[in-house]
Design an enzyme around this catalytic site. Structure first.
Site, PDB file in Angstrom:
ATOM      1  N   ARG A 287       0.449 -13.437   1.529  1.00 50.02           N
ATOM      2  CA  ARG A 287      -0.161 -12.176   1.073  1.00 50.02           C
ATOM      3  C   ARG A 287      -1.210 -11.727   2.072  1.00 50.02           C
ATOM      4  O   ARG A 287      -1.965 -12.544   2.578  1.00 50.02           O
ATOM      5  CB  ARG A 287      -0.828 -12.367  -0.300  1.00 50.02           C
ATOM      6  CG  ARG A 287       0.144 -12.363  -1.446  1.00 50.02           C
ATOM      7  CD  ARG A 287      -0.589 -12.497  -2.766  1.00 50.02           C
ATOM      8  NE  ARG A 287      -1.388 -11.327  -3.070  1.00 50.02           N
ATOM      9  CZ  ARG A 287      -2.619 -11.369  -3.596  1.00 50.02           C
ATOM     10  NH1 ARG A 287      -3.203 -12.519  -3.874  1.00 50.02           N
ATOM     11  NH2 ARG A 287      -3.258 -10.253  -3.859  1.00 50.02           N
TER      12      ARG A 287
ATOM     13  N   GLY B  41       2.400  -2.303  -4.167  1.00 50.19           N
ATOM     14  CA  GLY B  41       1.300  -2.128  -5.098  1.00 50.19           C
ATOM     15  C   GLY B  41       0.466  -3.392  -4.997  1.00 50.19           C
ATOM     16  O   GLY B  41       0.083  -3.802  -3.904  1.00 50.19           O
ATOM     17  N   GLU B  42       0.264  -4.029  -6.106  1.00 49.47           N
ATOM     18  CA  GLU B  42      -0.508  -5.275  -6.116  1.00 49.47           C
ATOM     19  C   GLU B  42       0.333  -6.323  -6.850  1.00 49.47           C
ATOM     20  O   GLU B  42       0.550  -6.208  -8.051  1.00 49.47           O
ATOM     21  CB  GLU B  42      -1.861  -5.014  -6.791  1.00 49.47           C
ATOM     22  CG  GLU B  42      -2.766  -6.209  -6.832  1.00 49.47           C
ATOM     23  CD  GLU B  42      -2.861  -6.917  -5.493  1.00 49.47           C
ATOM     24  OE1 GLU B  42      -3.280  -6.299  -4.501  1.00 49.47           O
ATOM     25  OE2 GLU B  42      -2.491  -8.103  -5.434  1.00 49.47           O
ATOM     26  N   SER B  43       0.794  -7.311  -6.081  1.00 46.19           N
ATOM     27  CA  SER B  43       1.751  -8.266  -6.662  1.00 46.19           C
ATOM     28  C   SER B  43       1.150  -9.040  -7.836  1.00 46.19           C
ATOM     29  O   SER B  43       1.853  -9.371  -8.798  1.00 46.19           O
ATOM     30  CB  SER B  43       2.260  -9.234  -5.590  1.00 46.19           C
ATOM     31  OG  SER B  43       1.192  -9.943  -5.009  1.00 46.19           O
TER      32      SER B  43
ATOM     33  N   GLU C 264       8.871   4.190   1.420  1.00 46.91           N
ATOM     34  CA  GLU C 264       8.741   5.434   0.643  1.00 46.91           C
ATOM     35  C   GLU C 264       7.594   6.305   1.154  1.00 46.91           C
ATOM     36  O   GLU C 264       7.435   7.433   0.701  1.00 46.91           O
ATOM     37  CB  GLU C 264       8.551   5.105  -0.853  1.00 46.91           C
ATOM     38  CG  GLU C 264       7.145   4.702  -1.290  1.00 46.91           C
ATOM     39  CD  GLU C 264       6.705   3.322  -0.807  1.00 46.91           C
ATOM     40  OE1 GLU C 264       7.432   2.658  -0.038  1.00 46.91           O
ATOM     41  OE2 GLU C 264       5.587   2.918  -1.189  1.00 46.91           O
TER      42      GLU C 264
ATOM     43  N   HIS D 116       6.296  -0.084   3.734  1.00 47.72           N
ATOM     44  CA  HIS D 116       6.481   0.876   2.630  1.00 47.72           C
ATOM     45  C   HIS D 116       7.447   1.991   3.043  1.00 47.72           C
ATOM     46  O   HIS D 116       6.990   3.030   3.534  1.00 47.72           O
ATOM     47  CB  HIS D 116       5.137   1.535   2.286  1.00 47.72           C
ATOM     48  CG  HIS D 116       4.260   0.740   1.386  1.00 47.72           C
ATOM     49  ND1 HIS D 116       4.168   0.990   0.038  1.00 47.72           N
ATOM     50  CD2 HIS D 116       3.433  -0.288   1.642  1.00 47.72           C
ATOM     51  CE1 HIS D 116       3.309   0.145  -0.511  1.00 47.72           C
ATOM     52  NE2 HIS D 116       2.846  -0.648   0.444  1.00 47.72           N
TER      53      HIS D 116
ATOM     54  N   CYS E 113       6.970  -4.530   0.158  1.00 49.46           N
ATOM     55  CA  CYS E 113       5.578  -4.978   0.233  1.00 49.46           C
ATOM     56  C   CYS E 113       5.254  -5.931  -0.929  1.00 49.46           C
ATOM     57  O   CYS E 113       5.720  -7.065  -0.925  1.00 49.46           O
ATOM     58  CB  CYS E 113       4.657  -3.769   0.320  1.00 49.46           C
ATOM     59  SG  CYS E 113       3.079  -4.193   1.063  1.00 49.46           S
TER      60      CYS E 113
ATOM     61  N   ILE F   5       0.793  -1.556   4.692  1.00 55.34           N
ATOM     62  CA  ILE F   5      -0.504  -1.489   4.007  1.00 55.34           C
ATOM     63  C   ILE F   5      -0.794  -2.852   3.369  1.00 55.34           C
ATOM     64  O   ILE F   5      -0.065  -3.274   2.463  1.00 55.34           O
ATOM     65  CB  ILE F   5      -0.501  -0.399   2.908  1.00 55.34           C
ATOM     66  CG1 ILE F   5      -0.162   0.977   3.513  1.00 55.34           C
ATOM     67  CG2 ILE F   5      -1.858  -0.346   2.201  1.00 55.34           C
ATOM     68  CD1 ILE F   5       0.112   2.035   2.476  1.00 55.34           C
ATOM     69  N   ARG F   6      -1.813  -3.519   3.862  1.00 57.95           N
ATOM     70  CA  ARG F   6      -2.133  -4.875   3.389  1.00 57.95           C
ATOM     71  C   ARG F   6      -0.842  -5.677   3.180  1.00 57.95           C
ATOM     72  O   ARG F   6      -0.592  -6.264   2.127  1.00 57.95           O
ATOM     73  CB  ARG F   6      -2.956  -4.833   2.099  1.00 57.95           C
ATOM     74  CG  ARG F   6      -4.356  -4.258   2.293  1.00 57.95           C
ATOM     75  CD  ARG F   6      -5.213  -4.343   1.055  1.00 57.95           C
ATOM     76  NE  ARG F   6      -4.592  -3.741  -0.106  1.00 57.95           N
ATOM     77  CZ  ARG F   6      -4.516  -2.412  -0.312  1.00 57.95           C
ATOM     78  NH1 ARG F   6      -5.017  -1.568   0.573  1.00 57.95           N
ATOM     79  NH2 ARG F   6      -3.946  -1.943  -1.391  1.00 57.95           N
TER      80      ARG F   6
END
Ligand code: GLN
Length: 197
Positions: A113, A52-54, A179, A177, A84, A141-142
């Site tokens: 990051r 997600g977004e850490s 999942e 990821h 991630c 993803i990123r």
């Protein structure tokens, strides 16, 4: 732990729902719950921290009063799998992070990051994973780039010299990821770690 019965997935932000369904597919006898409160955390034998977004997850850990309880459980040896953003949240050192984000520091790794850069915002790569029989196609993803790991960290998979799946004691973390595929091998590997830790 002989027979883990309850696995938690931190569900504050990001890709938590798919982790729940992957874990349920691995083992129908497992109880998998979304964790948003300290009371839910106390019910679990192990915790998945999703992508997600850490920076956002870090903020929400404080807002939901989950930071200290999770740190305590980790210090007590609870198994965890960070994917991630989850890897960033478990690492000891974060480069290019925001000043107000902080991590649990339970895996001795330096991660940058978005370390694969703009051009490679998202990509897939075939991995050979230690302890996993078949080749594994990983989705990034990123993704954070693991720039260094300490001696306590075992590298289970890497690409171009950078670790992308690591383990340290009862903690596992991936830059990708797991999942977002239909391949259950990485979740199975984590459940095996939970069973033996
Ligand atoms: N770049 C994100 C972060 O810094 C991680 C991306 C992801 O989890 N897919 O948290």
């Amino acid at each position: 732990m002989a027979d883990p019965s309850t696995i938690g997935v931190l569900a504050l932000q990001g890709a938590f729902a798919k982790h729940v369904s992957m874990l349920e597919q691995c083992d129908a006898s497992l109880k998998v719950i979304e964790v948003r409160t300290p009371a839910q955390l106390w019910l679990v034998d192990a915790l998945v921290i999703p992508g997600g977004e850490s920076t956002t997850i870090s903020k929400l850990l404080d807002l939901n009063q989950l930071r200290h309880p999770i740190a305590e459980r980790l210090a007590d040896g609870m198994a965890a799998f960070g994917t991630c953003a989850g890897l960033i949240l478990l690492a000891t050192k974060v480069l290019d992070g925001r000043e107000d984000q902080s991590s649990f520091g339970v895996i001795d790794a330096t991660v940058r990051r978005n370390g694969y850069g703009r051009q490679l915002d998202s990509f897939e790569a075939d991995l050979r994973v230690r302890g996993v029989e078949d080749p594994y196609r990983a989705v990034f993803i990123r993704a954070p780039k693991v720039e260094a790991v300490g001696p306590s960290v075992e590298i289970l998979a890497s690409i171009a010299g950078s670790a992308v799946l690591v383990q340290s004691g009862s903690i596992m973390a991936s830059a990708f990821h797991p999942e977002l595929t239909t391949d259950l091998q990485i979740h199975r590997l984590f459940l095996e770690l939970v069973r033996t830790s």
